[in-house]
Design a protein around this motif. Structure first.
Motif, PDB file in Angstrom:
ATOM      1  N   ASP A 193       0.877  -1.197   0.216  1.00  5.83           N
ATOM      2  CA  ASP A 193      -0.162   0.000   0.130  1.00  5.83           C
ATOM      3  C   ASP A 193       0.834   1.207   0.017  1.00  5.83           C
ATOM      4  OD1 ASP A 193      -2.051   1.961   0.482  1.00  5.83           O
ATOM      5  OD2 ASP A 193      -3.081   0.817   1.997  1.00  5.83           O
ATOM      6  N   ARG A 194       1.187   1.983  -1.246  1.00  2.00           N
ATOM      7  CA  ARG A 194       2.127   2.784  -1.392  1.00  2.00           C
ATOM      8  C   ARG A 194       1.540   4.142  -0.703  1.00  2.00           C
ATOM      9  NH1 ARG A 194       1.911   4.950  -7.576  1.00  2.00           N
ATOM     10  NH2 ARG A 194      -0.299   5.934  -7.468  1.00  2.00           N
ATOM     11  N   ASP A 195       0.262   4.399  -0.225  1.00  2.00           N
ATOM     12  CA  ASP A 195      -0.238   5.637   0.398  1.00  2.00           C
ATOM     13  C   ASP A 195       0.113   5.570   1.845  1.00  2.00           C
ATOM     14  OD1 ASP A 195      -0.962   7.051  -2.019  1.00  2.00           O
ATOM     15  OD2 ASP A 195      -3.007   6.185  -1.548  1.00  2.00           O
ATOM     16  N   VAL A 196       0.042   4.307   2.355  1.00  2.00           N
ATOM     17  CA  VAL A 196       0.335   4.147   3.631  1.00  2.00           C
ATOM     18  C   VAL A 196       2.138   4.365   4.013  1.00  2.00           C
ATOM     19  CG1 VAL A 196       0.125   2.488   5.818  1.00  2.00           C
ATOM     20  CG2 VAL A 196      -1.896   2.848   4.291  1.00  2.00           C
ATOM     21  N   ALA A 197       2.368   3.476   3.099  1.00  2.00           N
ATOM     22  CA  ALA A 197       4.104   3.621   3.414  1.00  2.00           C
ATOM     23  C   ALA A 197       4.579   4.861   2.971  1.00  2.00           C
ATOM     24  CB  ALA A 197       4.659   2.734   2.205  1.00  2.00           C
ATOM     25  N   LEU A 198       3.875   5.737   2.012  1.00  2.00           N
ATOM     26  CA  LEU A 198       4.509   7.050   1.951  1.00  2.00           C
ATOM     27  C   LEU A 198       4.240   7.942   2.882  1.00  2.00           C
ATOM     28  CD1 LEU A 198       6.113   8.447  -0.156  1.00  2.00           C
ATOM     29  CD2 LEU A 198       3.945   9.102  -1.382  1.00  2.00           C
ATOM     30  N   LEU A 199       3.115   7.700   3.591  1.00  2.00           N
ATOM     31  CA  LEU A 199       2.548   8.691   4.606  1.00  2.00           C
ATOM     32  C   LEU A 199       3.442   8.218   5.931  1.00  2.00           C
ATOM     33  CD1 LEU A 199       0.470  10.595   5.979  1.00  2.00           C
ATOM     34  CD2 LEU A 199      -0.846   8.538   6.679  1.00  2.00           C
ATOM     35  N   ASP A 200       3.773   6.950   6.143  1.00  2.00           N
ATOM     36  CA  ASP A 200       4.812   6.600   7.168  1.00  2.00           C
ATOM     37  C   ASP A 200       6.255   7.363   6.911  1.00  2.00           C
ATOM     38  OD1 ASP A 200       6.200   5.414   9.114  1.00  2.00           O
ATOM     39  OD2 ASP A 200       6.675   3.493   8.020  1.00  2.00           O
ATOM     40  N   LEU A 201       6.523   7.435   5.648  1.00  2.00           N
ATOM     41  CA  LEU A 201       8.032   8.192   5.283  1.00  2.00           C
ATOM     42  C   LEU A 201       7.742   9.911   5.364  1.00  2.00           C
ATOM     43  CD1 LEU A 201      10.651   7.845   3.979  1.00  2.00           C
ATOM     44  CD2 LEU A 201       9.858   8.343   1.833  1.00  2.00           C
ATOM     45  N   ILE A 202       6.543  10.258   5.140  1.00  2.00           N
ATOM     46  CA  ILE A 202       6.340  11.819   5.321  1.00  2.00           C
ATOM     47  C   ILE A 202       6.416  12.016   6.766  1.00  2.00           C
ATOM     48  CG2 ILE A 202       4.733  13.390   5.178  1.00  2.00           C
ATOM     49  CD1 ILE A 202       3.752  12.214   2.354  1.00  2.00           C
ATOM     50  N   ASN A 203       5.725  11.289   7.728  1.00  2.00           N
ATOM     51  CA  ASN A 203       5.964  11.605   9.066  1.00  2.00           C
ATOM     52  C   ASN A 203       7.311  11.341   9.454  1.00  2.00           C
ATOM     53  OD1 ASN A 203       3.142  12.295  10.061  1.00  2.00           O
ATOM     54  ND2 ASN A 203       2.386  10.617   9.278  1.00  2.00           N
ATOM     55  N   PHE A 204       7.985  10.166   9.078  1.00  2.00           N
ATOM     56  CA  PHE A 204       9.130  10.293   9.591  1.00  2.00           C
ATOM     57  C   PHE A 204       9.944  11.386   9.296  1.00  2.00           C
ATOM     58  CE2 PHE A 204      13.823   9.267   7.676  1.00  2.00           C
ATOM     59  CZ  PHE A 204      14.231   8.880   9.006  1.00  2.00           C
ATOM     60  N   PHE A 205      10.256  12.037   8.242  1.00  2.00           N
ATOM     61  CA  PHE A 205      10.686  13.331   7.861  1.00  2.00           C
ATOM     62  C   PHE A 205      10.173  14.582   9.027  1.00  2.00           C
ATOM     63  CE2 PHE A 205      11.561  11.874   3.540  1.00  2.00           C
ATOM     64  CZ  PHE A 205      12.806  11.556   3.839  1.00  2.00           C
ATOM     65  N   ILE A 206       8.818  14.523   9.275  1.00  2.00           N
ATOM     66  CA  ILE A 206       8.397  15.408  10.312  1.00  2.00           C
ATOM     67  C   ILE A 206       8.951  15.402  11.547  1.00  2.00           C
ATOM     68  CG2 ILE A 206       6.250  16.411  11.220  1.00  2.00           C
ATOM     69  CD1 ILE A 206       6.576  17.105   8.530  1.00  2.00           C
ATOM     70  N   GLN A 207       8.695  14.143  11.926  1.00  2.00           N
ATOM     71  CA  GLN A 207       9.538  13.443  13.353  1.00  2.00           C
ATOM     72  C   GLN A 207      10.965  13.803  13.590  1.00  2.00           C
ATOM     73  OE1 GLN A 207       7.613  12.725  15.732  1.00  2.00           O
ATOM     74  NE2 GLN A 207       5.826  13.001  14.567  1.00  2.00           N
ATOM     75  N   CYS A 208      11.742  13.589  12.443  1.00  2.00           N
ATOM     76  CA  CYS A 208      13.003  14.062  12.308  1.00  2.00           C
ATOM     77  C   CYS A 208      13.378  15.602  12.675  1.00  2.00           C
ATOM     78  CB  CYS A 208      13.798  13.538  11.260  1.00  2.00           C
ATOM     79  SG  CYS A 208      13.949  11.615  11.111  1.00  2.00           S
ATOM     80  N   SER A 209      12.537  16.328  12.291  1.00  2.00           N
ATOM     81  CA  SER A 209      12.521  17.750  12.489  1.00  2.00           C
ATOM     82  C   SER A 209      12.278  18.215  13.781  1.00  2.00           C
ATOM     83  CB  SER A 209      11.760  18.408  11.552  1.00  2.00           C
ATOM     84  OG  SER A 209      11.976  18.211  10.114  1.00  2.00           O
ATOM     85  N   GLY A 210      11.817  17.309  14.579  1.00  2.00           N
ATOM     86  CA  GLY A 210      11.420  17.317  16.048  1.00  2.00           C
ATOM     87  C   GLY A 210      10.123  17.885  16.290  1.00  2.00           C
ATOM     88  N   CYS A 211       9.117  17.822  15.231  1.00  2.00           N
ATOM     89  CA  CYS A 211       7.902  18.230  15.484  1.00  2.00           C
ATOM     90  C   CYS A 211       6.938  17.128  15.933  1.00  2.00           C
ATOM     91  CB  CYS A 211       7.212  18.509  14.216  1.00  2.00           C
ATOM     92  SG  CYS A 211       5.579  19.188  14.067  1.00  2.00           S
ATOM     93  N   LYS A 212       6.025  17.408  17.042  1.00  2.00           N
ATOM     94  CA  LYS A 212       5.323  16.307  17.520  1.00  2.00           C
ATOM     95  C   LYS A 212       4.101  16.167  16.884  1.00  2.00           C
ATOM     96  CE  LYS A 212       8.017  16.350  20.922  1.00  2.00           C
ATOM     97  NZ  LYS A 212       9.111  15.321  21.272  1.00  2.00           N
ATOM     98  N   GLY A 213       3.604  16.930  15.833  1.00  2.00           N
ATOM     99  CA  GLY A 213       2.482  16.587  14.995  1.00  2.00           C
ATOM    100  C   GLY A 213       2.662  15.383  14.118  1.00  2.00           C
ATOM    101  N   VAL A 214       1.454  15.018  13.560  1.00  2.00           N
ATOM    102  CA  VAL A 214       1.407  13.964  12.715  1.00  2.00           C
ATOM    103  C   VAL A 214       0.690  14.173  11.653  1.00  2.00           C
ATOM    104  CG1 VAL A 214       0.975  11.420  12.832  1.00  2.00           C
ATOM    105  CG2 VAL A 214       1.755  12.395  14.802  1.00  2.00           C
ATOM    106  N   SER A 266      12.127  25.146  23.260  1.00  2.00           N
ATOM    107  CA  SER A 266      13.162  24.665  23.722  1.00  2.00           C
ATOM    108  C   SER A 266      14.435  25.031  22.506  1.00  2.00           C
ATOM    109  CB  SER A 266      13.597  23.113  23.715  1.00  2.00           C
ATOM    110  OG  SER A 266      13.000  22.313  22.636  1.00  2.00           O
ATOM    111  N   GLY A 267      14.033  25.210  21.200  1.00  2.00           N
ATOM    112  CA  GLY A 267      14.859  25.412  20.194  1.00  2.00           C
ATOM    113  C   GLY A 267      15.850  24.220  19.949  1.00  2.00           C
ATOM    114  N   ASP A 268      15.687  23.054  20.505  1.00  2.00           N
ATOM    115  CA  ASP A 268      16.337  21.853  20.135  1.00  2.00           C
ATOM    116  C   ASP A 268      15.663  20.926  19.177  1.00  2.00           C
ATOM    117  OD1 ASP A 268      18.730  22.511  21.554  1.00  2.00           O
ATOM    118  OD2 ASP A 268      17.964  21.835  23.556  1.00  2.00           O
ATOM    119  N   TYR A 269      16.296  20.246  18.319  1.00  2.00           N
ATOM    120  CA  TYR A 269      15.548  19.192  17.548  1.00  2.00           C
ATOM    121  C   TYR A 269      16.866  18.157  17.377  1.00  2.00           C
ATOM    122  CZ  TYR A 269      17.723  22.567  14.105  1.00  2.00           C
ATOM    123  OH  TYR A 269      18.650  23.323  13.328  1.00  2.00           O
ATOM    124  N   PRO A 270      16.232  17.163  16.870  1.00  2.00           N
ATOM    125  CA  PRO A 270      17.297  15.835  16.764  1.00  2.00           C
ATOM    126  C   PRO A 270      18.639  16.014  16.180  1.00  2.00           C
ATOM    127  CG  PRO A 270      14.889  15.179  16.325  1.00  2.00           C
ATOM    128  CD  PRO A 270      14.817  16.728  16.330  1.00  2.00           C
TER     129      PRO A 270
END
Length: 1207
Positions: free
Chosen positions: A98-119, A145-149
């Motif tokens: 399911d490419r949409d679900v997998a791609l959504l996982d990848l998008i949230n991966f980049f969001i989380q790597c930025s230190g954002c708590k949103g999904v 905090s100004g900090d991110y991963p």
């Protein structure tokens, strides 16, 4: 901004990357007929969605529901424990399901790597544009905090960046044959990263830029693979087509043409993706406001140009690196240089860099002087690579700008410049013929290179920096610099036919360089001023050091005597040559059977001592004897005999010449004076490094100096060297002194510091200013430590002076006398401003504890310092109280009892200090105000150990500070109170707990009398009941009778008190106009000694009862006060117990210093029979064994010294 053109396909050979996959998988290629360009993701139609857009999916073995990803991908990458390829393979399987679900996982991966708590939810992904998603995530981003991963410190995030970059690289590599060409995954990711890179949120911009640049690098590797496969396919097609028609396979030709077409389509698709990233991210972010983002862009473009030079190594991309070399941040400039180093290292690319080199060469040369040392080092290394590629690019002026950096104090810069110099000057050496014997000495290939080194050293005109030059060349040219055999040959052997001999200046430079190479090889550390601390040597380095020392000793043990004989008359050459034995392995003289060379060396040194009078040469000879006279080696006896014979001759000659010189007197000629001076110089030089106590040089020098003082015509140089020799005599005697002589040495040192202080130039003696000496902070600290360790000790601890006779009273008195002399010597330094006045705080705080022993000295010191600087004296007094308070906290903890003997002792000391200010408030106004200011700041300095809402750690110090409130003028009390309120919060003013009583009491002491125009120190007492001193009657202030002073404290301090007084009596006076509540009064009851349990009951009387009691006692108090004042005045005039010169105000000050004290005086003293006992000040002044005045500078100088000072 000029964007780089699209990358054209070229049929050229290219270097391969480490992760290139050359396998061909035609079946796995994307078979879509139309290839689109990577663009931003817009709204997608339903037909573009993969299957199961809303259904539940499974990624990495974990369920997802309603399109909400569980951040498992981010967690796995953050931990970095799993193999990245397996993580990517799991994601690819999920994408195929399911490419949409997998791609959504990848998008949230980049969001989380930025230190954002949103999904990003599935609904948002289907119905919202990228810009809307980013805006929503921005709203949910926590930027507090100004900090991110990427910026968080700590072991958990240490490897996050590398894992993050590795994930992107592996993802593209694993998807390079199918998924990246589906016009969906890459388009979505590139569109998302492009939007995030343009965000105002730094975390989004930084993380997405790093991801985009690493994605671009991975695509460059894919494009490189495609280019290689296209070249292979083209060669196969040409080979098949060139075959004869009968042997030609048309099916294979058609298959190869189809394959080449597919590869070309894939190449075009990759080029579109790379262009989208380059134009959408790089072109904007390489000039971002954040230096880290700019550095990422420049670092990656250097990788692209190095990996795929056919496509990227052109001026369209190089210009970005050239422009960024002018960046204001050193981090970015450093990335530019490292990127260029990777290009210049490959000589095959030099032709493509010619235009860039000519355009930006001057900038690179100027960066060798960059303010950031790391940038300067890399700039020099880059120029070294440019030099390797071609010698024509760098002009002589460019090279000279690098040459002088070998003398830089920063070692990495100097080493890099040394490598550049070595490449430029020494890279071309004469090749040795194969099979021919190795040439040595001045015929070796290194001979010309050593000469070149000498020429460069002389032309640089920095002769004193030979050690720096050698250290700079050591890492790249150690073999050349350790060719000591060639250097010796150049100095001793005759030049070859046709060879030009070294000049005298060149020989001097060669000897200096040779000495520096020997020192570098023996010590294995950089010269002084360039070292970075001691480094632990490896086993290999230690072995090399031992081998070098053995070889240099074997060479120079033989060569040094003839070198000294050849250059015996040249002082500069001899001075350098005589330093060589200091680095020898002296055991080689015995094991190598080189004793005859040692004898020759000793003879040469003796001849040099007899020939030269230059101080540097003589000191070099002295140090050489000192190095050779090592008792650990068998040559010691031989060298010691030679040294003793030389010194016997010198001392005998000096005594003989001195006797004749003194007999001739005024008739002595210059030749006689020169002979005495030259011999004295030789002896003085040797006395510096050798103990000549056995030759009794003190009497000879004393006779010489005494004659000069009497006659006044002694030559100046003779006097100087005689004084220096006498100085060495004293130092050697001091070195032999035992620990018991330290007290005498301390006294002498204090007297010398006082004699050579700034007061030496007073009285028109400005010509003595060069002799003025001010002790450094370290010496002042050592002097104070000596006083604290040797003076303020118990009588039984002074074992050095008692010698087992501690019970003998006479011995104890003598020991006390010596300690008093030590303290007086140090206090003189305080009084005459030789040491800082603040050092007196450690002395003043001992006032109570050692009152019997040193009370008069400490009081006199306080009096003198107040005359010098009232404000600084007040700051010193409050500092001593602060030190005692801190010591009490460290011993008792922050929860101490304010009725403890330690706290009461500090408060009593503060009261004693307060008495010393007298009643003249105008004179002491500024000092008292400064004292309160420092005390308030100290009280509120440390936060509460109980957390927010609790009292400050030092709040109880205000109780001590209240002892000085009575010394404030009326208007100053209001000012100090306003200053106090600056440190107080609203909640503090409302507190009524016991822990806040010091603040309440101190505030009351500042407010008392503040509004009464007739208030004074005396009226503060009279207002409690005396109608004689105050015209208007006032209600009596609240006062609490407390117990007498703690028995424990009195026994430990043994302080004779003038009158019994309560430990803690409130100094606050009730203001009748305000009607303040009794809870404001700072009264702290004290516990009584357990061995004497008697207590004074605190009866709760009414206001009327207190009024009646006060009225009854008014008349009696007035009479008692007059009688007490008369008795005290007579007692004070008999002794010197109090400090102020005006005794009468002091008596009033003693009586009126705190409210409620007269009640205790009346109850605890019999005025008819009272006798003031002040033994520390009175009796000790009468002792015959003590000096009459410890602060008279003339007491430390005899008549002869004073006469010299007045001349």
């Amino acid at each position: 901004m000029i964007a780089a053109p699209e990358i054209p396909p070229e049929d050229t050979d290219t270097r391969f990357s480490s992760d290139t996959d050359f396998s061909e998988d035609p079946d796995g290629r994307s078979t879509n007929s139309a290839k689109g360009k990577g663009g931003k993701k817009g709204k997608k139609a339903a037909g573009e969605k993969g299957k199961g857009g809303k259904g539940a999916g499974r990624i990495n073995g974990h369920h997802q529901e309603n399109g909400m990803e569980n951040m498992m991908l981010f967690e796995v990458v953050k931990l970095g424990r799993s193999a990245m390829q397996s993580v990517v393979d799991d994601w690819i399987e999920s994408y195929k399901h399911d490419r949409d679900v997998a791609l959504l996982d990848l998008i949230n991966f980049f969001i989380q790597c930025s230190g954002c708590k949103g999904v990003v939810s599935g609904e948002m992904f289907r119905n919202m544009q990228n810009s809307e998603i980013i805006r929503r995530m921005t709203e949910e981003f926590d930027e507090d905090s100004g900090d991110y991963p990427l910026t968080i410190a700590g072991p958990q995030w240490k490897k996050f960046k590398s894992s993050f970059c590795e994930f992107i690289s592996v993802l593209v590599r694993q998807c390079q044959y199918s998924i990246i060409y589906d016009e969906y995954m890459m388009d979505t990711v590139i569109s998302l990263l492009t939007g995030l890179s343009d965000s105002q949120v730094r975390a989004f911009r930084h993380t997405s830029t790093l991801a985009a640049m690493k994605l671009m690098t991975a695509l460059v590797n894919v494009a490189l693979n495609l280019s290689i496969n296209m070249d292979n396919t083209q060669r196969q097609y040409e080979a098949e087509r060139n075959k004869m028609v009968a042997k030609r396979a048309n099916d294979r030709l058609e298959l190869l043409l189809q394959k080449r077409k597919e590869l070309q389509e894939n190449q075009d698709e990759i080029e579109n993706m790379m262009n989208a990233i380059f134009k959408g991210v790089f072109v904007h972010r390489y000039r971002d406001s954040i230096a880290e983002i700019r550095a990422i862009c420049i670092e990656e473009i250097g990788v692209w140009m190095k990996l795929y030079s056919d496509a990227f190594l052109n001026d369209s991309y190089l210009k970005y690196v050239g422009w960024t070399m002018h960046d204001k941040q050193g981090e970015v400039r450093l990335k530019c240089l490292t990127a260029l180093q990777g290009l210049y290292y490959n000589r095959e690319l030099n032709a493509r860099l010619e235009l860039f080199t000519s355009r930006f060469k001057d900038r690179i040369v100027s960066m060798t002087l960059d303010k950031e040392y790391d940038v300067a080092v890399q700039a020099i290394k880059l120029l070294t690579l440019v030099l390797n590629s071609t010698d024509e690019v760098l002009t002589p002026e460019d090279c000279e700008s690098v040459y002088h950096l070998v003398y830089s104090a920063h070692r990495p810069v100097a080493v890099a410049a040394g490598e550049f110099l070595f490449k430029k000057l020494f890279s071309q050496r004469e090749p040795e013929e194969e099979g021919a014997p190795k040439r040595r000495g001045r015929q070796s290939p290194n001979a010309n290179l050593i000469k070149t080194t000498v020429f460069f050293f002389l032309e640089s005109e920095l002769h004193e920096h030979a050690a720096y030059l050698v250290d700079s060349l050591w890492e790249c040219g150690a073999e050349l610099l350790k060719d000591w055999e060639c250097m010796i040959s150049l100095l001793l052997d005759e030049p070859l036919p046709g060879e030009e001999a070294l000049t005298d200046r060149q020989e001097t430079a060669l000897i200096e360089i040779m000495l520096c190479t020997v020192r570098q090889a023996a010590e294995c550390h950089p010269p002084v001023g360039r070292g970075t601390g001691k480094r632990v040597m490896t086993a290999k380095e230690k072995k090399t050091q031992l081998d070098d020392r053995t070889r240099m000793t074997e060479l120079f043990a033989v060569a040094l005597p003839p070198l000294l004989a050849k250059y015996a008359v040249d002082a500069e050459k001899v001075t350098n040559l005589l330093q060589l034995p200091q680095f020898f392995d002296l055991e080689i003289y015995t094991t190598g059977r080189l004793e005859k060379h040692l004898e020759s060396l000793l003879r040469q040194i003796k001849e040099i001592v007899e020939k030269h009078t230059d101080t540097e040469v003589l000191e070099a000879c002295s140090k050489t004897y000192h190095a050779l006279c090592n008792e650990e080696f068998t040559i010691f006896n031989r060298v010691d005999i030679a040294r003793s014979q030389l010194l016997d001759e010198l001392v005998d000659k000096f005594n003989r010449l001195l006797e004749d010189f003194l007999q001739e007197g005024e008739d002595a000629d210059e030749d006689d004076a020169y002979q005495v001076l030259s011999t004295l110089k030789r002896i003085t030089a040797f006395h510096n490094a050798h103990d000549l106590s056995g030759w009794d040089l003190f009497n000879s020098n004393f006779k010489l100096l005494n004659t000069g003082i009497e006659n006044g015509d002694m030559p100046e140089q003779i006097v100087i060297h005689s004084l220096q020799c006498t100085h060495y005599v004293i130092l050697w005697h001091l070195a032999k002194l035992s620990e018991g002589s330290s007290r005498k040495a301390f006294t002498i040192l204090c007297d010398l510091l006082l004699i050579f202080s700034h007061q030496m130039v007073s009285g028109g003696r400005e010509h003595l200013e060069p002799l003025v000496y001010s002790p450094e902070d370290s010496l002042q600290s050592e002097l104070l430590s000596f006083i604290l360790n040797h003076v303020f000790i118990d009588q039984d601890d002074d074992t050095n002076s008692t010698d087992g006779q501690q019970d003998d009273e006479a011995v104890k008195i003598e020991a006390l006398h010596k300690r008093r002399n030590l303290l007086a010597a140090y206090c003189k330094l305080i009084i005459y401003c030789v040491v800082e006045m603040k050092t007196g705080a450690d002395i003043f705080k001992q006032y109570m504890r050692y009152y019997n022993d040193y009370g008069d000295i400490i009081k006199e010191t306080m009096s003198k310092t107040r005359q010098i600087d009232k404000i600084q004296c007040a700051k010193t007094l409050i500092l001593s109280l602060q030190q005692l308070f801190n010591e009490m906290l460290s011993e008792l903890g922050h929860g101490f009892d304010r009725s403890s003997s330690a706290f009461c002792g500090i408060k009593e000391l503060a009261r004693r200090f307060s008495l010393t200010f007298g009643l003249d408030q105008v004179k002491t106004r500024d000092a008292i105000a400064m004292l309160h200011k420092d005390g308030i700041e100290f009280a509120f300095k440390e936060p509460s150990p109980q957390g927010e809402g609790g009292p400050p750690l030092n709040l109880a110090f205000l109780d001590i500070l209240s002892e000085f409130s009575s010394k404030l003028m009326r208007q100053d009390k209001r000012t100090v109170h306003m200053y106090l309120e600056r440190f107080m919060t609203f909640q503090m003013a409302l507190q009524r707990e016991d822990c806040w009583l010091p603040l309440i009491s101190y505030r009351n002491s500042l407010q008392a009398g503040g509004d009464d125009d007739t208030m004074s120190v005396m009226s503060g007492y009279s207002s409690r009941g005396s109608s004689i001193r105050s015209k208007k009657s006032k209600p009596p202030a609240a006062a609490t009778e407390s117990s007498s002073s703690s028995e424990v404290w009195q026994q430990s301090m043994q302080t004779p008190v003038m009158m019994p007084s309560p430990h803690l009596t409130s100094t606050a006076m009730r203001d009748p106009k305000r009607g303040r509540d009794d809870s404001f009064m700072g009264v702290y009851p004290l516990p009584h000694d357990q061995q004497q349990p008697h207590q004074h009951p605190h009866s709760q009387v009414t206001w009327m009862l207190r009024q009646q009691e006060e009225a009854r006692q008014q008349q009696e108090r007035a009479m008692n006060y007059a009688k007490l004042r008369t008795n005290l005045q007579h007692a004070i005039r008999r002794g010197t117990g109090l400090m102020e010169e005006d005794e009468e105000p002091i008596v009033e000050d003693v009586m009126m210093s705190s409210e409620g004290r007269m009640d205790d005086l009346n109850e605890g003293m019999d005025f008819d029979t009272m006798d003031i006992d002040l033994p520390p000040s009175k009796n000790r002044r009468e002792r015959s064994e003590l000096k009459p005045d410890y602060f008279d500078p003339a007491s430390i100088m005899d008549e002869s010294v004073r006469n010299m000072c007045t001349r």
